[in-house]
Design a protein around this motif. Structure first.
Motif, PDB file in Angstrom:
ATOM      1  N   PRO A 170       0.824  -1.208   0.000  1.00 14.52           N
ATOM      2  CA  PRO A 170       0.000   0.000   0.000  1.00 14.52           C
ATOM      3  C   PRO A 170       0.862   1.263   0.000  1.00 14.52           C
ATOM      4  O   PRO A 170       1.850   1.347   0.735  1.00 14.52           O
ATOM      5  CB  PRO A 170      -0.808  -0.122   1.293  1.00 14.52           C
ATOM      6  N   ILE A 171       0.482   2.220  -0.848  1.00  9.31           N
ATOM      7  CA  ILE A 171       1.150   3.521  -0.872  1.00  9.31           C
ATOM      8  C   ILE A 171       0.180   4.525  -0.278  1.00  9.31           C
ATOM      9  O   ILE A 171      -0.944   4.694  -0.782  1.00  9.31           O
ATOM     10  CB  ILE A 171       1.563   3.946  -2.296  1.00  9.31           C
ATOM     11  N   THR A 172       0.562   5.153   0.807  1.00 10.82           N
ATOM     12  CA  THR A 172      -0.303   6.114   1.478  1.00 10.82           C
ATOM     13  C   THR A 172       0.393   7.472   1.563  1.00 10.82           C
ATOM     14  O   THR A 172       1.617   7.564   1.437  1.00 10.82           O
ATOM     15  CB  THR A 172      -0.681   5.639   2.896  1.00 10.82           C
ATOM     16  N   ALA A 173      -0.402   8.505   1.782  1.00  7.39           N
ATOM     17  CA  ALA A 173       0.164   9.855   1.838  1.00  7.39           C
ATOM     18  C   ALA A 173      -0.679  10.758   2.734  1.00  7.39           C
ATOM     19  O   ALA A 173      -1.888  10.563   2.888  1.00  7.39           O
ATOM     20  CB  ALA A 173       0.248  10.465   0.439  1.00  7.39           C
ATOM     21  N   GLY A 174      -0.019  11.736   3.297  1.00  4.56           N
ATOM     22  CA  GLY A 174      -0.672  12.802   4.041  1.00  4.56           C
ATOM     23  C   GLY A 174      -0.185  14.128   3.490  1.00  4.56           C
ATOM     24  O   GLY A 174       0.961  14.228   3.033  1.00  4.56           O
ATOM     25  N   PHE A 175      -1.031  15.149   3.528  1.00  5.06           N
ATOM     26  CA  PHE A 175      -0.665  16.406   2.878  1.00  5.06           C
ATOM     27  C   PHE A 175      -1.662  17.509   3.228  1.00  5.06           C
ATOM     28  O   PHE A 175      -2.784  17.247   3.663  1.00  5.06           O
ATOM     29  CB  PHE A 175      -0.659  16.232   1.352  1.00  5.06           C
ATOM     30  N   GLU A 176      -1.233  18.734   3.049  1.00  7.87           N
ATOM     31  CA  GLU A 176      -2.146  19.880   2.977  1.00  7.87           C
ATOM     32  C   GLU A 176      -2.265  20.251   1.509  1.00  7.87           C
ATOM     33  O   GLU A 176      -1.376  19.945   0.703  1.00  7.87           O
ATOM     34  CB  GLU A 176      -1.619  21.051   3.796  1.00  7.87           C
ATOM     35  N   PHE A 177      -3.372  20.907   1.125  1.00  4.02           N
ATOM     36  CA  PHE A 177      -3.572  21.211  -0.288  1.00  4.02           C
ATOM     37  C   PHE A 177      -4.367  22.491  -0.473  1.00  4.02           C
ATOM     38  O   PHE A 177      -5.103  22.938   0.415  1.00  4.02           O
ATOM     39  CB  PHE A 177      -4.279  20.046  -0.984  1.00  4.02           C
ATOM     40  N   ASP A 178      -4.177  23.088  -1.642  1.00  2.00           N
ATOM     41  CA  ASP A 178      -4.951  24.243  -2.075  1.00  2.00           C
ATOM     42  C   ASP A 178      -5.925  23.821  -3.169  1.00  2.00           C
ATOM     43  O   ASP A 178      -5.813  22.733  -3.733  1.00  2.00           O
ATOM     44  CB  ASP A 178      -4.026  25.347  -2.619  1.00  2.00           C
ATOM     45  N   VAL A 179      -6.862  24.714  -3.481  1.00  2.00           N
ATOM     46  CA  VAL A 179      -7.813  24.488  -4.564  1.00  2.00           C
ATOM     47  C   VAL A 179      -7.401  25.372  -5.742  1.00  2.00           C
ATOM     48  O   VAL A 179      -7.164  26.575  -5.547  1.00  2.00           O
ATOM     49  CB  VAL A 179      -9.245  24.847  -4.127  1.00  2.00           C
ATOM     50  N   PRO A 180      -7.300  24.835  -6.961  1.00  2.00           N
ATOM     51  CA  PRO A 180      -7.012  25.690  -8.124  1.00  2.00           C
ATOM     52  C   PRO A 180      -8.263  26.479  -8.499  1.00  2.00           C
ATOM     53  O   PRO A 180      -9.313  25.897  -8.771  1.00  2.00           O
ATOM     54  CB  PRO A 180      -6.636  24.688  -9.219  1.00  2.00           C
ATOM     55  N   VAL A 181      -8.156  27.786  -8.497  1.00  2.00           N
ATOM     56  CA  VAL A 181      -9.335  28.637  -8.727  1.00  2.00           C
ATOM     57  C   VAL A 181      -8.984  29.807  -9.644  1.00  2.00           C
ATOM     58  O   VAL A 181      -7.831  29.998 -10.026  1.00  2.00           O
ATOM     59  CB  VAL A 181      -9.887  29.199  -7.390  1.00  2.00           C
TER      60      VAL A 181
END
Length: 210
Positions: A170-181
């Motif tokens: 299994p490949i897992t990830a954690g992150f913060e993200f922005d929305v493209p707008v």
């Protein structure tokens, strides 16, 4: 038209109103029953940036940002304070937050995504604009390290591992993200007198497809 990899000032987006939008086509049959269908595979988010303005300095920062993007012409990053992390709001980001793939012994590139689940139903949202420096990755429950074990394309949300994971790992990830707008208007109308009296301008923002 271009996309500017710059985030709308977070202190201005804080307090804004907005969220996901769906499009549903409903046909009422002669017997009163309905047929419902959606032409959209993914939701689209809309916001109002005017609500977050609290001072004339904020207004000046908004106008400068608007002019630099040439109104609707160029896209940019937006922090959705209600939904910007792979983890629940009360928890920190961890490498095991989201499953983004399984190893097959060959594939090294995996796209970031976030799963939304309610009951037996779920929706997987593609994440295109992770925040630089926040992405954590694990392969088979073993944490990997950026630049040493993997790289991230922060413009597309693609994680590339240096070594292909073993089959079924299994490949897992954690992150913060922005929305493209982008701005959903080519005009900002503001009166200093009305703004000081508590009336804020409407500044619509809409998510862009990439």
């Amino acid at each position: 038209m271009a996309f500017h990899e710059i985030q709308f000032p977070p202190k201005l987006s804080f307090g804004s109103v907005g969220g996901p939008e769906r499009r549903t086509e409903i046909v009422t049959l002669t017997n009163g029953f309905e047929e419902r269908n959606s032409p959209w595979a993914h939701s689209r988010r809309r916001y109002d940036a005017g609500v977050g303005l609290r001072s004339l300095d904020d207004m000046a920062a908004l106008i400068a940002f608007f002019e630099a993007r040439a109104g609707q012409l160029h896209g940019f990053r937006w922090k959705d304070w209600a939904d910007y992390s792979s983890a629940p709001p009360s928890r920190p980001v961890t490498p095991g937050d989201q499953v983004i793939g399984r190893g097959d012994g060959t594939t090294v590139a995996f796209r970031l995504s976030k799963l939304y689940r309610s009951g037996s139903q779920s929706y997987r949202r593609p994440i295109l604009k992770p925040v630089p420096g926040t992405v954590k990755v694990s392969v088979g429950d073993v944490e990997q390290f950026e630049t040493i074990d993997f790289s991230v394309d922060y413009e597309t949300g693609t994680v590339t591992l240096n070594v292909a994971p073993m089959t079924d790992a299994p490949i897992t990830a954690g992150f913060e993200f922005d929305v493209p707008v982008r701005f959903d208007t080519d005009r900002i109308a503001v009166s200093v007198a009305s703004f000081q009296a508590g009336e804020v301008p409407q500044v619509p923002i809409v998510e862009v497809r990439q």
